[in-house]
Design a protein around this motif. Structure first.
Motif, PDB file in Angstrom:
ATOM      1  N   SER A   1      38.532  26.955  29.965  1.00 19.45           N
ATOM      2  CA  SER A   1      39.729  27.938  29.988  1.00 19.45           C
ATOM      3  C   SER A   1      39.165  28.870  30.504  1.00 19.45           C
ATOM      4  O   SER A   1      40.299  29.572  30.949  1.00 19.45           O
ATOM      5  N   VAL A   2      38.159  28.708  31.438  1.00 20.09           N
ATOM      6  CA  VAL A   2      37.650  29.841  31.248  1.00 20.09           C
ATOM      7  C   VAL A   2      38.216  30.238  33.305  1.00 20.09           C
ATOM      8  O   VAL A   2      38.593  31.497  32.850  1.00 20.09           O
ATOM      9  N   PHE A   3      38.042  29.012  33.584  1.00 16.75           N
ATOM     10  CA  PHE A   3      38.490  28.657  35.016  1.00 16.75           C
ATOM     11  C   PHE A   3      39.961  29.205  35.336  1.00 16.75           C
ATOM     12  O   PHE A   3      40.695  29.552  35.827  1.00 16.75           O
ATOM     13  N   SER A   4      40.430  28.867  33.500  1.00 13.26           N
ATOM     14  CA  SER A   4      42.487  28.616  33.605  1.00 13.26           C
ATOM     15  C   SER A   4      42.528  30.455  33.729  1.00 13.26           C
ATOM     16  O   SER A   4      43.524  30.947  34.256  1.00 13.26           O
ATOM     17  N   LEU A   5      42.093  30.430  33.410  1.00 14.72           N
ATOM     18  CA  LEU A   5      41.926  32.257  32.523  1.00 14.72           C
ATOM     19  C   LEU A   5      42.187  32.904  33.857  1.00 14.72           C
ATOM     20  O   LEU A   5      42.551  33.977  35.137  1.00 14.72           O
ATOM     21  N   LEU A   6      40.557  32.966  34.865  1.00 17.02           N
ATOM     22  CA  LEU A   6      40.393  33.152  36.305  1.00 17.02           C
ATOM     23  C   LEU A   6      41.421  33.105  37.452  1.00 17.02           C
ATOM     24  O   LEU A   6      42.048  33.341  38.087  1.00 17.02           O
ATOM     25  N   VAL A   7      41.956  31.857  37.411  1.00 16.31           N
ATOM     26  CA  VAL A   7      42.936  31.050  38.333  1.00 16.31           C
ATOM     27  C   VAL A   7      43.758  31.820  37.897  1.00 16.31           C
ATOM     28  O   VAL A   7      44.575  32.693  39.421  1.00 16.31           O
ATOM     29  N   CYS A   8      44.246  31.986  37.158  1.00 12.60           N
ATOM     30  CA  CYS A   8      45.751  32.615  36.411  1.00 12.60           C
ATOM     31  C   CYS A   8      45.870  34.557  36.835  1.00 12.60           C
ATOM     32  O   CYS A   8      46.539  34.735  37.314  1.00 12.60           O
ATOM     33  N   ALA A   9      44.756  34.811  36.000  1.00 17.19           N
ATOM     34  CA  ALA A   9      44.760  36.328  36.686  1.00 17.19           C
ATOM     35  C   ALA A   9      44.105  36.769  38.284  1.00 17.19           C
ATOM     36  O   ALA A   9      45.382  37.939  38.577  1.00 17.19           O
ATOM     37  N   ILE A  10      44.291  35.990  38.744  1.00 15.81           N
ATOM     38  CA  ILE A  10      44.090  36.549  39.837  1.00 15.81           C
ATOM     39  C   ILE A  10      45.868  35.837  40.763  1.00 15.81           C
ATOM     40  O   ILE A  10      45.410  36.635  41.681  1.00 15.81           O
ATOM     41  N   GLY A  11      45.609  34.626  40.784  1.00 15.52           N
ATOM     42  CA  GLY A  11      47.274  34.213  41.051  1.00 15.52           C
ATOM     43  C   GLY A  11      48.643  35.368  40.446  1.00 15.52           C
ATOM     44  O   GLY A  11      48.966  36.148  41.707  1.00 15.52           O
ATOM     45  N   CYS A  12      48.900  35.854  39.784  1.00 11.20           N
ATOM     46  CA  CYS A  12      49.426  37.292  39.360  1.00 11.20           C
ATOM     47  C   CYS A  12      48.562  38.284  39.986  1.00 11.20           C
ATOM     48  O   CYS A  12      49.735  38.924  40.315  1.00 11.20           O
ATOM     49  N   GLN A  13      47.602  38.680  39.742  1.00 16.16           N
ATOM     50  CA  GLN A  13      47.088  39.375  40.729  1.00 16.16           C
ATOM     51  C   GLN A  13      47.069  39.936  41.945  1.00 16.16           C
ATOM     52  O   GLN A  13      47.852  41.102  42.586  1.00 16.16           O
ATOM     53  N   ARG A  14      47.281  38.469  42.965  1.00 14.94           N
ATOM     54  CA  ARG A  14      46.978  39.187  43.725  1.00 14.94           C
ATOM     55  C   ARG A  14      49.327  38.683  44.307  1.00 14.94           C
ATOM     56  O   ARG A  14      49.313  39.992  45.263  1.00 14.94           O
ATOM     57  N   GLY A  15      50.019  38.571  43.556  1.00 13.18           N
ATOM     58  CA  GLY A  15      51.143  38.284  43.496  1.00 13.18           C
ATOM     59  C   GLY A  15      51.397  39.935  43.639  1.00 13.18           C
ATOM     60  O   GLY A  15      52.542  40.695  43.873  1.00 13.18           O
ATOM     61  N   LEU A  16      51.011  41.026  42.449  1.00 11.18           N
ATOM     62  CA  LEU A  16      51.879  41.643  42.287  1.00 11.18           C
ATOM     63  C   LEU A  16      51.094  43.385  43.352  1.00 11.18           C
ATOM     64  O   LEU A  16      51.237  44.297  43.882  1.00 11.18           O
ATOM     65  N   ARG A  17      49.600  42.091  44.731  1.00 10.81           N
ATOM     66  CA  ARG A  17      49.324  43.146  45.043  1.00 10.81           C
ATOM     67  C   ARG A  17      50.035  43.331  46.618  1.00 10.81           C
ATOM     68  O   ARG A  17      49.781  43.619  47.523  1.00 10.81           O
ATOM     69  N   THR A  18      50.667  42.572  46.169  1.00 15.14           N
ATOM     70  CA  THR A  18      51.894  42.469  47.756  1.00 15.14           C
ATOM     71  C   THR A  18      52.618  42.850  48.023  1.00 15.14           C
ATOM     72  O   THR A  18      53.175  43.577  47.472  1.00 15.14           O
ATOM     73  N   ARG A  19      52.912  43.489  49.523  1.00 16.14           N
ATOM     74  CA  ARG A  19      53.578  44.663  50.028  1.00 16.14           C
ATOM     75  C   ARG A  19      54.052  44.403  51.145  1.00 16.14           C
ATOM     76  O   ARG A  19      53.659  43.184  51.897  1.00 16.14           O
ATOM     77  N   GLY A  20      55.392  44.808  51.641  1.00 15.16           N
ATOM     78  CA  GLY A  20      55.765  44.105  52.835  1.00 15.16           C
ATOM     79  C   GLY A  20      56.784  42.808  52.619  1.00 15.16           C
ATOM     80  O   GLY A  20      57.758  43.234  51.540  1.00 15.16           O
ATOM     81  N   GLY A  21      56.644  41.704  53.596  1.00 18.69           N
ATOM     82  CA  GLY A  21      58.326  40.918  52.662  1.00 18.69           C
ATOM     83  C   GLY A  21      57.358  39.713  52.980  1.00 18.69           C
ATOM     84  O   GLY A  21      57.062  39.014  52.476  1.00 18.69           O
TER      85      GLY A  21
END
Lengths: 375, 248
Positions: free
Chosen positions: A320-340
């Motif tokens: 459960s903890v691993f999945s929380l980390l993997v999913c949250a970091i995936g979403c955070q990296r998506g939100l931090r995307t800049r450019g094309g």
């Protein structure tokens, strides 16, 4: 005269105080490619004057214009006078729009940074990244608390869709990898254990390692590659397309809107996937034991004796903890995307790498905690 | 009269079972500035995508310089594709390449020009569209209008005989828009380039178009064709008059 295969040709002869160049044929990409080098060479050293006769030019497109402007630039760089004669007026109108300066690269304001500057810049990026991560954790925690206080605000329809794509659709690969890992581990461990007549303990080894360690770990790594990357790419594309800005200006928090449902769905599905992984691994191990001549009941008994409910629950908590980390970091990296588009690729890579690093770190923490708790 | 450079014959197109345009035919003459217009959702962009071979039509033919692009593949398709350039509505520049690299890409792939010649051609194309000095910028560093202009420069990289422009003026300021109109007229007059433009910018249509066709979503066909000023002043069709006179 050069070259015979080209659709354009160039000839030159000395003229009073300079050089006279005659161009003919079609000055298009094909024609120009055959005469460019010679023309540039001639323009670099024309004497006091370079005269270009373009009377016999039938056609002159962008490549031809580039050649004529380059001839002028070369002549002027060599401090020679430049004269273009005979160019058809319809091409002349286009030629007159350009000056030799148009061929020069723009002045570069970028200087190569020194080593301390480079180190400082990287450190600033790292600090910025850490700051963003901390801010995201805060936003996410607040969103989770609000979701717990008011579950109707969670987008459950999205959560069900994510549960299907990240959970149900991952079932075949999880089972396949689990089965193969169990099979391989059983075969590999049976060889040394056979030397001591202890093949039966293959079951103990498999059960303990799969339920406590490998099940959650490998499931989370598959999740990072399969779903963490997908979240980063999807949300990253939304960021690039300004869909995230649209959410913000509508007064909708992207973390609540996009991240909470994904994390909840993934956290619900990953323990189940981990169980299936471990079960498939045990089936693979059982097959090996059967092939070694042990009855199935002996294998099952050994498994039952070697693991407790606590081992299994510990594994599921880790999952459960691993999945929380993997999913949250995936979403955070998506939100931090800049450019094309290339930034979306970078975010996806970063999501997978960061996800795996976080899994490894968290696994280490769990090992220490379980040891201290004697679990 | 010269042979048409583009001939669309009996073209029916759509998505799945849904027919967007039915049995339309028209031709475009060499050097002509030809505009496809109509209200939103009438199938302008769909028609363009069928003409450039991105979507296969349900039936009919699209002949470009005498070669049918419908069903063409392999070398034949590549040869047809070389004869035209396309500017997409969103620009569609390659995000990981600078503007100079974006324009040099087709020159590198399809010509034998040496590197400095390719760069010279690319710099002049950027100057033509008013982007001199932006060679080293990435598309993400440009405004929407600048991206469109850079996309036109890339479409012109190989100096094709035909240029398809999908809404080139949308989102541009009037000065830049007028600059693009002037560019279209200059290129059509000096190099004889044929333009097929999808647009509903009236000022631009009147400034550049030799001939227009107007599509209608109700009849799923062409409801008017001819010079824009003539259609505005003399068309019997109320929809056409409404469009050209900007009546609600």
């Amino acid at each position: 005269m050069t070259p015979p295969t080209s659709s354009a040709s160039l000839s030159h002869k000395p003229a009073s105080a300079g050089l006279a160049v005659t161009l003919s044929g079609r000055l298009d990409a094909d024609g120009v490619s055959g005469i460019w080098d010679e023309a540039v060479r001639l323009a670099a050293n024309p004497g006091q004057r370079l005269t270009v006769d373009a009377q016999a030019v039938d056609y002159c497109d962008g490549a031809g214009l580039a050649l004529l402007v380059e001839l002028r630039r070369g002549a002027e760089a060599a401090r020679a006078e430049f004269q273009l004669d005979g160019l058809n007026q319809r091409f002349r109108d286009l030629y007159d729009q350009f000056s030799p300066q148009d061929l020069l690269p723009p002045p570069s304001h970028k200087e190569k940074p020194s080593l301390p500057e480079e180190v400082g810049r990287k450190a600033a990026i790292l600090i910025d990244d850490i700051y963003a991560l901390i801010a995201f954790i805060g936003e996410f925690a607040v969103a989770l608390v609000r979701a717990a206080a008011n579950p109707r605000r969670v987008r459950w329809r999205d959560a069900v869709n994510v549960a299907e794509t990240a959970g149900v659709n991952a079932f075949p690969i999880i089972v396949l990898i689990g089965f193969l890992m169990g099979l391989i581990m059983a075969f590999q461990s049976a060889i040394p254990l056979k030397q001591f007549g202890a093949e039966i303990f293959v079951a103990n080894l498999l059960a303990l390692s799969l339920l406590r360690e490998l099940g959650p770990l490998v499931t989370a790594i598959i999740l990072a590659g399969r779903s963490g990357s997908a979240f980063a790419a999807e949300i990253g594309t939304m960021t690039v397309n300004e869909e995230i800005n649209a959410l913000r200006t509508m007064g909708l928090d992207p973390v609540r809107f996009l991240v909470v449902s994904r994390v909840l769905a993934t956290m619900a599905m990953t323990p189940m996937l981990t169980l299936f992984f471990s079960l498939a691994g045990l089936v693979g191990g059982a097959l090996v034991m059967l092939s070694l001549g042990y009855p199935l009941v002996a294998f099952v008994n050994q498994v039952q004796m070697s693991v407790t409910l606590g081992d299994m629950l510990g594994g599921l908590v880790k999952a459960s903890v691993f999945s929380l980390l993997v999913c949250a970091i995936g979403c955070q990296r998506g939100l931090r995307t800049r450019g094309g588009a290339s930034s979306v690729g970078q975010s996806t890579t970063s999501a997978v790498v960061s996800g795996i690093v976080l899994i490894a770190v968290a696994d280490g923490v769990f090992a220490v905690v379980f040891y201290v708790m004697d679990w | 009269m010269q042979a048409p450079v583009i001939e669309v014959s009996g073209l029916t197109m759509g998505y799945g079972e849904n027919v967007v345009l039915r049995d339309i035919s028209f031709s475009v003459q060499p050097g002509e500035v030809f505009v496809i217009l109509g209200g939103s959702g009438c199938g302008k962009s769909t028609l363009l995508k069928n003409m450039i071979g991105l979507f296969p039509p349900m039936s009919g033919t699209v002949s470009i310089q005498g070669r049918n692009i419908v069903g063409a593949h392999g070398r034949k398709l590549r040869e047809i594709l070389r004869s035209f350039g396309v500017m997409y509505q969103s620009g569609a520049l390659f995000g990981s390449l600078t503007l100079l690299e974006n324009i040099c890409l087709p020159l590198e792939e399809f010509t034998r020009l040496p590197r400095d010649a390719r760069e010279a051609v690319a710099r002049l194309k950027l100057k033509l569209v008013g982007l001199a000095g932006s060679e080293d910028k990435l598309p993400s560093e440009l405004s929407g209008g600048m991206q469109k202009r850079a996309a036109i420069a890339r479409a012109m990289a190989l100096d094709p005989a035909i240029l398809f422009l999908d809404e080139p003026q949308a989102g541009l300021d009037p000065v830049t828009s007028a600059g693009i109109d002037e560019l279209v007229l200059t290129l059509a007059a000096s190099l004889g380039i044929t333009f097929v433009i999808v647009s509903h910018e009236l000022a631009s249509i009147f400034a550049v178009a030799d001939r227009v066709i107007m599509l209608d979503p109700q009849t799923k066909g062409i409801i008017a064709q001819g010079p824009p000023a003539e259609l505005r002043d003399h068309s019997d069709n109320p929809k056409v008059r409404q469009f050209f006179n900007r009546e609600a």
